[in-house]
Scaffold this motif. Structure first.
Motif, PDB file in Angstrom:
ATOM      1  N   PRO A   1      -1.422 -24.998  -7.543  1.00 54.85           N
ATOM      2  CA  PRO A   1      -1.803 -26.357  -7.127  1.00 54.85           C
ATOM      3  C   PRO A   1      -1.251 -26.702  -5.746  1.00 54.85           C
ATOM      4  O   PRO A   1      -0.147 -26.299  -5.394  1.00 54.85           O
ATOM      5  CB  PRO A   1      -1.187 -27.258  -8.205  1.00 54.85           C
TER       6      PRO A   1
ATOM      7  N   ASP B   1      -3.214 -31.119 -12.649  1.00 49.71           N
ATOM      8  CA  ASP B   1      -4.654 -31.028 -12.920  1.00 49.71           C
ATOM      9  C   ASP B   1      -5.472 -31.953 -12.020  1.00 49.71           C
ATOM     10  O   ASP B   1      -6.686 -31.821 -11.934  1.00 49.71           O
ATOM     11  CB  ASP B   1      -4.951 -31.301 -14.397  1.00 49.71           C
ATOM     12  N   GLN B   2      -4.827 -32.881 -11.301  1.00 51.64           N
ATOM     13  CA  GLN B   2      -5.531 -33.747 -10.361  1.00 51.64           C
ATOM     14  C   GLN B   2      -5.534 -33.165  -8.943  1.00 51.64           C
ATOM     15  O   GLN B   2      -6.259 -33.648  -8.083  1.00 51.64           O
ATOM     16  CB  GLN B   2      -4.891 -35.133 -10.320  1.00 51.64           C
ATOM     17  N   CYS B   3      -4.719 -32.136  -8.707  1.00 55.14           N
ATOM     18  CA  CYS B   3      -4.587 -31.556  -7.376  1.00 55.14           C
ATOM     19  C   CYS B   3      -5.608 -30.447  -7.159  1.00 55.14           C
ATOM     20  O   CYS B   3      -6.072 -29.819  -8.101  1.00 55.14           O
ATOM     21  CB  CYS B   3      -3.178 -30.982  -7.180  1.00 55.14           C
ATOM     22  N   GLN B   4      -5.914 -30.208  -5.895  1.00 54.37           N
ATOM     23  CA  GLN B   4      -6.728 -29.051  -5.549  1.00 54.37           C
ATOM     24  C   GLN B   4      -5.868 -27.802  -5.719  1.00 54.37           C
ATOM     25  O   GLN B   4      -4.643 -27.861  -5.687  1.00 54.37           O
ATOM     26  CB  GLN B   4      -7.214 -29.152  -4.111  1.00 54.37           C
ATOM     27  N   TRP B   5      -6.526 -26.665  -5.896  1.00 55.12           N
ATOM     28  CA  TRP B   5      -5.816 -25.401  -6.090  1.00 55.12           C
ATOM     29  C   TRP B   5      -6.213 -24.411  -5.003  1.00 55.12           C
ATOM     30  O   TRP B   5      -7.334 -24.448  -4.500  1.00 55.12           O
ATOM     31  CB  TRP B   5      -6.167 -24.818  -7.464  1.00 55.12           C
ATOM     32  N   ASP B   6      -5.277 -23.534  -4.654  1.00 58.81           N
ATOM     33  CA  ASP B   6      -5.586 -22.392  -3.806  1.00 58.81           C
ATOM     34  C   ASP B   6      -5.071 -21.137  -4.496  1.00 58.81           C
ATOM     35  O   ASP B   6      -4.696 -21.193  -5.673  1.00 58.81           O
ATOM     36  CB  ASP B   6      -5.006 -22.562  -2.395  1.00 58.81           C
TER      37      ASP B   6
ATOM     38  N   ARG C   1       0.788 -32.665  -3.472  1.00 60.47           N
ATOM     39  CA  ARG C   1       0.602 -33.767  -2.521  1.00 60.47           C
ATOM     40  C   ARG C   1       1.580 -34.914  -2.793  1.00 60.47           C
ATOM     41  O   ARG C   1       1.294 -36.061  -2.471  1.00 60.47           O
ATOM     42  CB  ARG C   1      -0.830 -34.275  -2.587  1.00 60.47           C
TER      43      ARG C   1
ATOM     44  N   HIS D   1     -13.258 -38.787   0.574  1.00 59.97           N
ATOM     45  CA  HIS D   1     -13.319 -37.387   0.150  1.00 59.97           C
ATOM     46  C   HIS D   1     -13.067 -37.186  -1.337  1.00 59.97           C
ATOM     47  O   HIS D   1     -13.441 -36.175  -1.895  1.00 59.97           O
ATOM     48  CB  HIS D   1     -12.314 -36.544   0.946  1.00 59.97           C
ATOM     49  N   THR D   2     -12.415 -38.113  -1.980  1.00 62.24           N
ATOM     50  CA  THR D   2     -12.070 -37.953  -3.392  1.00 62.24           C
ATOM     51  C   THR D   2     -11.918 -39.319  -4.059  1.00 62.24           C
ATOM     52  O   THR D   2     -11.617 -40.309  -3.387  1.00 62.24           O
ATOM     53  CB  THR D   2     -10.765 -37.136  -3.553  1.00 62.24           C
TER      54      THR D   2
END
Length: 94
Positions: free
Chosen positions: A22, A13-18, A25, A50-51
């Motif tokens: 997820p 839930d902390q990662c970006q998704w495509d 990283r 960036h984050t």
């Protein structure tokens, strides 16, 4: 200062998704402590500015036990791994 091997592994839930799910990283880092491991992880992933992940929001860091070169092969259970919630400036054991 003694260094350890750490696995920096944000939760899904902390990662970006495509479109495939997820974007993992997870990264092994050789560092002095969990906070330095997060700092190196952020630099590797080019996240400066960036984050907030790892900057102010804690992520999971696992201290991986290193066996001596002469040790026999063995599995390492999760009970033998120290876990931290860490940012680049603070850490707490989970």
């Amino acid at each position: 200062m003694e260094r350890m091997l750490y696995l920096v592994a944000p939760t899904n839930d902390q990662c970006q998704w495509d479109e495939n799910g997820p974007i993992i990283r997870d990264l092994f880092v050789w560092a002095a402590d969990a906070s330095e491991a997060v700092k190196l992880w952020r630099e590797f992933n080019d996240m400066d500015g960036h984050t907030v992940l790892g900057l102010s929001e804690k992520i999971r860091v696992f201290e991986v036990p290193i066996m001596p070169a002469g040790a026999s092969s063995a599995a390492v259970g999760w009970s033998d791994v120290h876990s931290f919630g860490a940012t680049i400036s603070e850490r707490s054991e989970l």
